[in-house]
Design a protein around this motif. Structure first.
Motif, PDB file in Angstrom:
ATOM      1  N   LEU A  64       0.765  -1.305   0.171  1.00 17.22           N
ATOM      2  CA  LEU A  64      -0.116  -0.042  -0.117  1.00 17.22           C
ATOM      3  C   LEU A  64       0.937   1.140  -0.020  1.00 17.22           C
ATOM      4  O   LEU A  64       0.560   2.215  -0.834  1.00 17.22           O
ATOM      5  N   SER A  65       1.934   1.072   0.762  1.00 22.71           N
ATOM      6  CA  SER A  65       2.840   2.550   0.730  1.00 22.71           C
ATOM      7  C   SER A  65       3.318   2.789  -0.559  1.00 22.71           C
ATOM      8  O   SER A  65       3.549   3.791  -1.078  1.00 22.71           O
ATOM      9  N   GLY A  66       3.675   1.602  -1.308  1.00 22.42           N
ATOM     10  CA  GLY A  66       4.073   1.717  -2.883  1.00 22.42           C
ATOM     11  C   GLY A  66       3.049   2.370  -3.717  1.00 22.42           C
ATOM     12  O   GLY A  66       3.400   3.251  -4.299  1.00 22.42           O
ATOM     13  N   VAL A  85       7.685  -5.359  -6.495  1.00 16.73           N
ATOM     14  CA  VAL A  85       8.370  -6.027  -5.735  1.00 16.73           C
ATOM     15  C   VAL A  85       7.607  -6.564  -4.485  1.00 16.73           C
ATOM     16  O   VAL A  85       6.401  -6.008  -4.286  1.00 16.73           O
ATOM     17  N   ALA A  86       7.733  -7.817  -3.838  1.00 20.03           N
ATOM     18  CA  ALA A  86       6.851  -8.448  -2.813  1.00 20.03           C
ATOM     19  C   ALA A  86       6.898  -7.662  -1.515  1.00 20.03           C
ATOM     20  O   ALA A  86       6.074  -7.872  -0.939  1.00 20.03           O
ATOM     21  N   GLU A 111      13.600  -6.307   1.121  1.00 15.57           N
ATOM     22  CA  GLU A 111      14.605  -7.037   0.685  1.00 15.57           C
ATOM     23  C   GLU A 111      14.298  -7.502  -0.914  1.00 15.57           C
ATOM     24  O   GLU A 111      13.249  -8.265  -1.129  1.00 15.57           O
ATOM     25  N   LEU A 112      14.930  -7.146  -1.833  1.00 18.77           N
ATOM     26  CA  LEU A 112      14.786  -7.514  -3.145  1.00 18.77           C
ATOM     27  C   LEU A 112      15.486  -8.747  -3.438  1.00 18.77           C
ATOM     28  O   LEU A 112      16.600  -9.079  -3.301  1.00 18.77           O
ATOM     29  N   GLU A 116      13.696  -9.868  -8.857  1.00 15.51           N
ATOM     30  CA  GLU A 116      13.476  -8.460  -8.717  1.00 15.51           C
ATOM     31  C   GLU A 116      14.529  -7.263  -9.225  1.00 15.51           C
ATOM     32  O   GLU A 116      14.330  -6.205  -9.848  1.00 15.51           O
ATOM     33  N   SER A 117      15.791  -7.585  -8.628  1.00 17.32           N
ATOM     34  CA  SER A 117      17.180  -6.881  -9.103  1.00 17.32           C
ATOM     35  C   SER A 117      17.109  -6.940 -10.515  1.00 17.32           C
ATOM     36  O   SER A 117      17.380  -5.780 -10.937  1.00 17.32           O
TER      37      SER A 117
END
Length: 316
Positions: A64-66, A85-86, A111-112, A116-117
Protein backbone atom coordinates in the motif's frame (compact mmCIF):
# COMPACT_ATOMS: atom_id res chain seq x y z
CA UNK A 1 14.72 13.81 -20.56
CA UNK A 2 16.32 13.09 -17.19
CA UNK A 3 15.49 9.69 -15.70
CA UNK A 4 15.99 8.87 -12.03
CA UNK A 5 16.32 5.45 -10.47
CA UNK A 6 15.82 4.99 -6.73
CA UNK A 7 16.41 1.40 -5.62
CA UNK A 8 15.03 2.03 -2.11
CA UNK A 9 12.26 4.68 -2.35
CA UNK A 10 10.11 5.74 0.58
CA UNK A 11 7.18 7.69 1.86
CA UNK A 12 8.55 10.52 4.01
CA UNK A 13 6.36 11.69 6.90
CA UNK A 14 7.56 14.91 8.54
CA UNK A 15 6.32 16.29 11.87
CA UNK A 16 7.10 19.87 12.92
CA UNK A 17 7.16 20.47 16.70
CA UNK A 18 6.68 23.95 18.19
CA UNK A 19 9.25 23.52 20.97
CA UNK A 20 13.02 23.55 20.83
CA UNK A 21 13.51 19.86 21.56
CA UNK A 22 12.10 16.39 21.06
CA UNK A 23 11.14 15.01 24.49
CA UNK A 24 12.09 11.34 24.56
CA UNK A 25 9.76 9.07 26.52
CA UNK A 26 6.94 11.65 26.47
CA UNK A 27 4.02 12.59 24.22
CA UNK A 28 5.09 15.21 21.67
CA UNK A 29 2.35 17.09 19.83
CA UNK A 30 3.13 18.30 16.32
CA UNK A 31 1.84 21.62 15.03
CA UNK A 32 1.94 20.35 11.45
CA UNK A 33 2.69 17.21 9.48
CA UNK A 34 2.99 16.19 5.85
CA UNK A 35 3.63 13.11 3.71
CA UNK A 36 5.89 13.34 0.66
CA UNK A 37 7.20 10.77 -1.79
CA UNK A 38 10.82 10.21 -0.84
CA UNK A 39 14.13 8.66 -1.70
CA UNK A 40 17.03 10.56 -3.23
CA UNK A 41 16.17 9.92 -6.87
CA UNK A 42 12.49 10.63 -6.22
CA UNK A 43 13.46 14.01 -4.80
CA UNK A 44 15.59 14.73 -7.85
CA UNK A 45 12.59 14.00 -10.10
CA UNK A 46 10.38 16.22 -7.95
CA UNK A 47 12.85 19.10 -8.15
CA UNK A 48 13.26 18.67 -11.91
CA UNK A 49 9.49 18.71 -12.40
CA UNK A 50 9.16 21.84 -10.27
CA UNK A 51 11.72 23.48 -12.57
CA UNK A 52 9.81 22.46 -15.70
CA UNK A 53 12.02 19.57 -16.86
CA UNK A 54 10.66 16.29 -18.18
CA UNK A 55 11.53 13.36 -15.93
CA UNK A 56 10.60 9.75 -15.24
CA UNK A 57 11.15 8.01 -11.89
CA UNK A 58 12.06 4.31 -12.07
CA UNK A 59 11.10 2.64 -8.78
CA UNK A 60 10.71 -0.79 -7.21
CA UNK A 61 7.36 -0.51 -5.42
CA UNK A 62 5.42 -2.83 -3.16
CA UNK A 63 2.35 -2.82 -0.93
CA UNK A 64 0.00 0.00 0.00
CA UNK A 65 2.84 2.42 0.73
CA UNK A 66 4.22 1.77 -2.77
CA UNK A 67 0.82 2.46 -4.31
CA UNK A 68 0.51 5.74 -2.39
CA UNK A 69 4.05 6.76 -3.35
CA UNK A 70 3.31 6.26 -7.06
CA UNK A 71 0.00 8.12 -6.78
CA UNK A 72 1.60 11.11 -5.06
CA UNK A 73 4.27 11.33 -7.75
CA UNK A 74 1.75 11.15 -10.59
CA UNK A 75 -0.31 13.87 -8.91
CA UNK A 76 2.82 16.05 -9.13
CA UNK A 77 3.09 15.37 -12.86
CA UNK A 78 5.94 12.86 -12.65
CA UNK A 79 5.92 9.77 -14.86
CA UNK A 80 6.49 6.60 -12.85
CA UNK A 81 7.99 3.39 -14.23
CA UNK A 82 7.29 0.93 -11.42
CA UNK A 83 8.86 -2.50 -10.95
CA UNK A 84 6.63 -4.61 -8.66
CA UNK A 85 8.32 -6.17 -5.62
CA UNK A 86 6.92 -8.46 -2.95
CA UNK A 87 8.01 -6.39 0.06
CA UNK A 88 6.33 -3.24 1.37
CA UNK A 89 7.92 0.08 0.35
CA UNK A 90 9.38 1.78 3.39
CA UNK A 91 8.08 4.74 5.41
CA UNK A 92 10.61 7.17 6.91
CA UNK A 93 9.86 9.62 9.71
CA UNK A 94 11.42 13.05 10.28
CA UNK A 95 10.87 15.31 13.29
CA UNK A 96 11.80 18.98 13.01
CA UNK A 97 11.82 21.06 16.19
CA UNK A 98 11.28 24.80 16.44
CA UNK A 99 15.03 25.51 16.46
CA UNK A 100 15.48 23.69 13.15
CA UNK A 101 17.03 20.52 14.57
CA UNK A 102 16.16 17.43 12.53
CA UNK A 103 15.72 13.88 13.82
CA UNK A 104 15.25 11.14 11.21
CA UNK A 105 14.22 7.50 11.47
CA UNK A 106 14.83 5.66 8.20
CA UNK A 107 13.30 2.22 7.72
CA UNK A 108 15.41 -0.48 6.04
CA UNK A 109 12.94 -1.12 3.21
CA UNK A 110 12.13 -4.41 1.48
CA UNK A 111 14.66 -7.06 0.53
CA UNK A 112 14.75 -7.48 -3.24
CA UNK A 113 15.04 -10.93 -4.72
CA UNK A 114 17.47 -11.79 -7.51
CA UNK A 115 14.56 -11.74 -9.96
CA UNK A 116 13.40 -8.31 -8.74
CA UNK A 117 16.94 -6.93 -8.99
CA UNK A 118 17.24 -8.24 -12.55
CA UNK A 119 13.83 -6.78 -13.45
CA UNK A 120 14.93 -3.35 -12.22
CA UNK A 121 18.07 -3.45 -14.36
CA UNK A 122 16.13 -4.77 -17.35
CA UNK A 123 13.58 -1.93 -17.10
CA UNK A 124 16.35 0.67 -17.24
CA UNK A 125 18.21 -1.09 -20.06
CA UNK A 126 15.08 -1.64 -22.16
CA UNK A 127 13.30 1.66 -21.76
CA UNK A 128 15.73 4.36 -20.63
CA UNK A 129 19.15 4.07 -22.29
CA UNK A 130 18.32 5.12 -25.84
CA UNK A 131 17.80 8.40 -27.71
CA UNK A 132 15.96 11.09 -25.80
CA UNK A 133 17.50 10.27 -22.41
CA UNK A 134 20.06 12.94 -21.52
CA UNK A 135 20.89 11.81 -18.00
CA UNK A 136 20.07 8.94 -15.72
CA UNK A 137 20.50 9.78 -12.05
CA UNK A 138 21.05 6.76 -9.79
CA UNK A 139 20.51 7.83 -6.22
CA UNK A 140 20.45 6.56 -2.68
CA UNK A 141 21.34 3.50 -0.68
CA UNK A 142 20.88 0.03 -2.05
CA UNK A 143 18.13 -2.08 -0.50
CA UNK A 144 18.77 -5.45 1.03
CA UNK A 145 19.35 -8.06 -1.65
CA UNK A 146 21.44 -5.83 -3.94
CA UNK A 147 25.23 -6.12 -3.76
CA UNK A 148 27.57 -3.07 -3.81
CA UNK A 149 28.41 -3.95 -7.45
CA UNK A 150 24.81 -3.32 -8.54
CA UNK A 151 25.36 0.36 -9.33
CA UNK A 152 28.55 -0.47 -11.25
CA UNK A 153 26.58 -2.88 -13.44
CA UNK A 154 23.92 -0.23 -13.98
CA UNK A 155 26.51 2.41 -14.96
CA UNK A 156 27.95 0.05 -17.55
CA UNK A 157 24.54 -0.70 -19.05
CA UNK A 158 23.56 2.97 -19.23
CA UNK A 159 26.83 3.94 -20.93
CA UNK A 160 26.43 1.16 -23.47
CA UNK A 161 23.14 2.79 -24.49
CA UNK A 162 24.74 6.23 -24.85
CA UNK A 163 23.21 8.06 -21.89
CA UNK A 164 25.19 9.91 -19.23
CA UNK A 165 24.92 8.83 -15.62
CA UNK A 166 24.99 10.71 -12.33
CA UNK A 167 25.57 8.70 -9.18
CA UNK A 168 24.65 9.81 -5.67
CA UNK A 169 25.49 7.05 -3.24
CA UNK A 170 28.18 6.27 -0.68
CA UNK A 171 30.34 3.60 0.88
CA UNK A 172 31.15 0.36 -0.95
CA UNK A 173 28.52 1.04 -3.64
CA UNK A 174 30.24 4.31 -4.59
CA UNK A 175 33.72 2.80 -4.59
CA UNK A 176 32.61 -0.19 -6.66
CA UNK A 177 31.01 2.05 -9.29
CA UNK A 178 33.99 4.37 -9.86
CA UNK A 179 35.77 1.99 -12.24
CA UNK A 180 32.68 2.05 -14.50
CA UNK A 181 33.37 5.80 -14.99
CA UNK A 182 30.14 7.54 -13.97
CA UNK A 183 29.85 10.99 -15.55
CA UNK A 184 29.36 12.67 -12.18
CA UNK A 185 29.31 11.51 -8.57
CA UNK A 186 27.84 13.65 -5.79
CA UNK A 187 29.21 12.87 -2.33
CA UNK A 188 28.75 15.11 0.67
CA UNK A 189 31.73 15.96 2.89
CA UNK A 190 31.27 12.93 5.15
CA UNK A 191 30.88 10.55 2.21
CA UNK A 192 33.90 12.06 0.48
CA UNK A 193 36.03 11.58 3.59
CA UNK A 194 34.82 7.99 3.90
CA UNK A 195 35.67 7.30 0.26
CA UNK A 196 39.31 8.37 0.66
CA UNK A 197 39.70 7.03 4.19
CA UNK A 198 40.76 10.21 5.99
CA UNK A 199 39.21 13.31 7.60
CA UNK A 200 38.85 16.50 5.58
CA UNK A 201 39.73 19.66 7.49
CA UNK A 202 39.81 22.27 4.70
CA UNK A 203 38.38 23.01 1.29
CA UNK A 204 41.78 22.05 -0.11
CA UNK A 205 41.50 18.65 1.56
CA UNK A 206 38.09 18.18 -0.07
CA UNK A 207 39.51 19.17 -3.46
CA UNK A 208 42.34 16.65 -3.09
CA UNK A 209 39.82 13.94 -2.17
CA UNK A 210 37.66 14.81 -5.17
CA UNK A 211 40.76 14.51 -7.34
CA UNK A 212 41.33 11.00 -5.99
CA UNK A 213 37.81 9.95 -6.97
CA UNK A 214 38.46 11.31 -10.46
CA UNK A 215 41.66 9.26 -10.69
CA UNK A 216 39.64 6.18 -9.73
CA UNK A 217 37.21 6.78 -12.59
CA UNK A 218 34.65 9.52 -11.84
CA UNK A 219 34.59 12.02 -14.70
CA UNK A 220 33.28 14.81 -12.44
CA UNK A 221 32.90 15.13 -8.68
CA UNK A 222 30.19 17.45 -7.34
CA UNK A 223 30.98 17.59 -3.62
CA UNK A 224 28.49 19.15 -1.25
CA UNK A 225 30.22 20.67 1.78
CA UNK A 226 27.03 21.67 3.59
CA UNK A 227 27.01 25.23 4.90
CA UNK A 228 30.63 25.61 3.72
CA UNK A 229 29.68 25.48 0.03
CA UNK A 230 30.13 23.12 -2.89
CA UNK A 231 33.01 21.94 -5.10
CA UNK A 232 33.02 20.82 -8.71
CA UNK A 233 36.13 18.94 -9.86
CA UNK A 234 36.32 18.07 -13.56
CA UNK A 235 38.81 17.69 -16.40
CA UNK A 236 37.85 21.16 -17.65
CA UNK A 237 38.67 22.77 -14.31
CA UNK A 238 37.77 23.09 -10.63
CA UNK A 239 35.26 25.52 -9.13
CA UNK A 240 34.03 26.40 -5.66
CA UNK A 241 30.79 28.12 -4.72
CA UNK A 242 28.68 29.31 -1.81
CA UNK A 243 25.08 30.47 -1.39
CA UNK A 244 23.75 32.60 1.45
CA UNK A 245 20.76 31.27 3.39
CA UNK A 246 18.53 33.31 5.70
CA UNK A 247 16.93 30.56 7.82
CA UNK A 248 17.38 26.80 7.63
CA UNK A 249 13.99 25.14 8.00
CA UNK A 250 14.76 21.59 6.85
CA UNK A 251 17.72 20.08 5.04
CA UNK A 252 15.80 16.95 3.98
CA UNK A 253 16.34 16.55 0.24
CA UNK A 254 18.57 19.61 -0.13
CA UNK A 255 21.38 17.58 -1.72
CA UNK A 256 18.88 16.03 -4.11
CA UNK A 257 17.62 19.47 -5.11
CA UNK A 258 21.24 20.46 -5.75
CA UNK A 259 21.77 17.49 -8.06
CA UNK A 260 18.57 18.34 -9.93
CA UNK A 261 19.76 21.91 -10.37
CA UNK A 262 23.12 20.70 -11.63
CA UNK A 263 21.68 18.26 -14.18
CA UNK A 264 18.93 20.63 -15.27
CA UNK A 265 21.57 23.23 -16.11
CA UNK A 266 23.52 20.85 -18.34
CA UNK A 267 25.51 18.88 -15.78
CA UNK A 268 28.91 20.52 -16.37
CA UNK A 269 30.81 23.72 -15.67
CA UNK A 270 30.44 26.70 -13.32
CA UNK A 271 26.92 27.58 -14.52
CA UNK A 272 25.67 24.13 -13.51
CA UNK A 273 27.45 24.48 -10.15
CA UNK A 274 25.72 27.83 -9.59
CA UNK A 275 22.37 26.23 -10.37
CA UNK A 276 23.11 23.40 -7.91
CA UNK A 277 23.90 25.91 -5.17
CA UNK A 278 20.76 27.95 -5.82
CA UNK A 279 18.53 24.88 -5.68
CA UNK A 280 20.14 23.51 -2.53
CA UNK A 281 19.94 26.86 -0.72
CA UNK A 282 16.27 27.22 -1.66
CA UNK A 283 15.47 23.69 -0.48
CA UNK A 284 16.78 24.16 3.07
CA UNK A 285 14.45 27.13 3.53
CA UNK A 286 11.34 25.04 2.74
CA UNK A 287 9.43 22.66 5.06
CA UNK A 288 9.94 18.91 5.10
CA UNK A 289 11.23 17.60 1.80
CA UNK A 290 9.46 20.21 -0.34
CA UNK A 291 11.42 20.82 -3.53
CA UNK A 292 11.99 24.41 -4.70
CA UNK A 293 10.30 25.99 -7.70
CA UNK A 294 11.96 28.66 -9.84
CA UNK A 295 10.23 31.31 -7.71
CA UNK A 296 12.14 30.07 -4.65
CA UNK A 297 15.57 30.48 -6.22
CA UNK A 298 17.88 33.41 -5.42
CA UNK A 299 20.65 33.31 -8.02
CA UNK A 300 22.10 36.62 -6.79
CA UNK A 301 22.88 34.93 -3.44
CA UNK A 302 25.23 32.49 -5.20
CA UNK A 303 28.96 33.02 -5.67
CA UNK A 304 31.11 30.71 -7.84
CA UNK A 305 34.84 31.06 -8.41
CA UNK A 306 37.76 29.18 -9.90
CA UNK A 307 39.96 30.76 -7.21
CA UNK A 308 39.37 28.02 -4.64
CA UNK A 309 39.98 28.97 -0.96
CA UNK A 310 42.16 25.96 -0.20
CA UNK A 311 42.90 26.92 3.42
CA UNK A 312 39.28 27.62 4.39
CA UNK A 313 38.32 25.27 7.26
CA UNK A 314 35.32 22.99 6.95
CA UNK A 315 32.63 22.71 9.61
CA UNK A 316 33.00 26.25 10.82
Amino acid sequence: MIVTITPNPSLDRTYELPGSSLRLGEVNRAESDRVDPGGKGVNVSRALTAAGHRTTAVLPLGGLSGELLARLLREQGIDVASVPVAGESRINVSVVTGDGALTKINAPGPELSAAESAALLATVRRDFTGPGVDWLACCGSLPRGLTPAWYAELVGQVHSGGARIALDTSGPALLAALAARPDVVKPNAEELAEAVGRPLATVGDALDAAGELRKRGARQVLASLGADGMLLAAEEGNWFGTASVDVVRSDVGAGDASLAGFLGAGGAGPEALASALAHGAAAVQLPGSVMPSPADLRPLAVRVTADIPLERPLGR
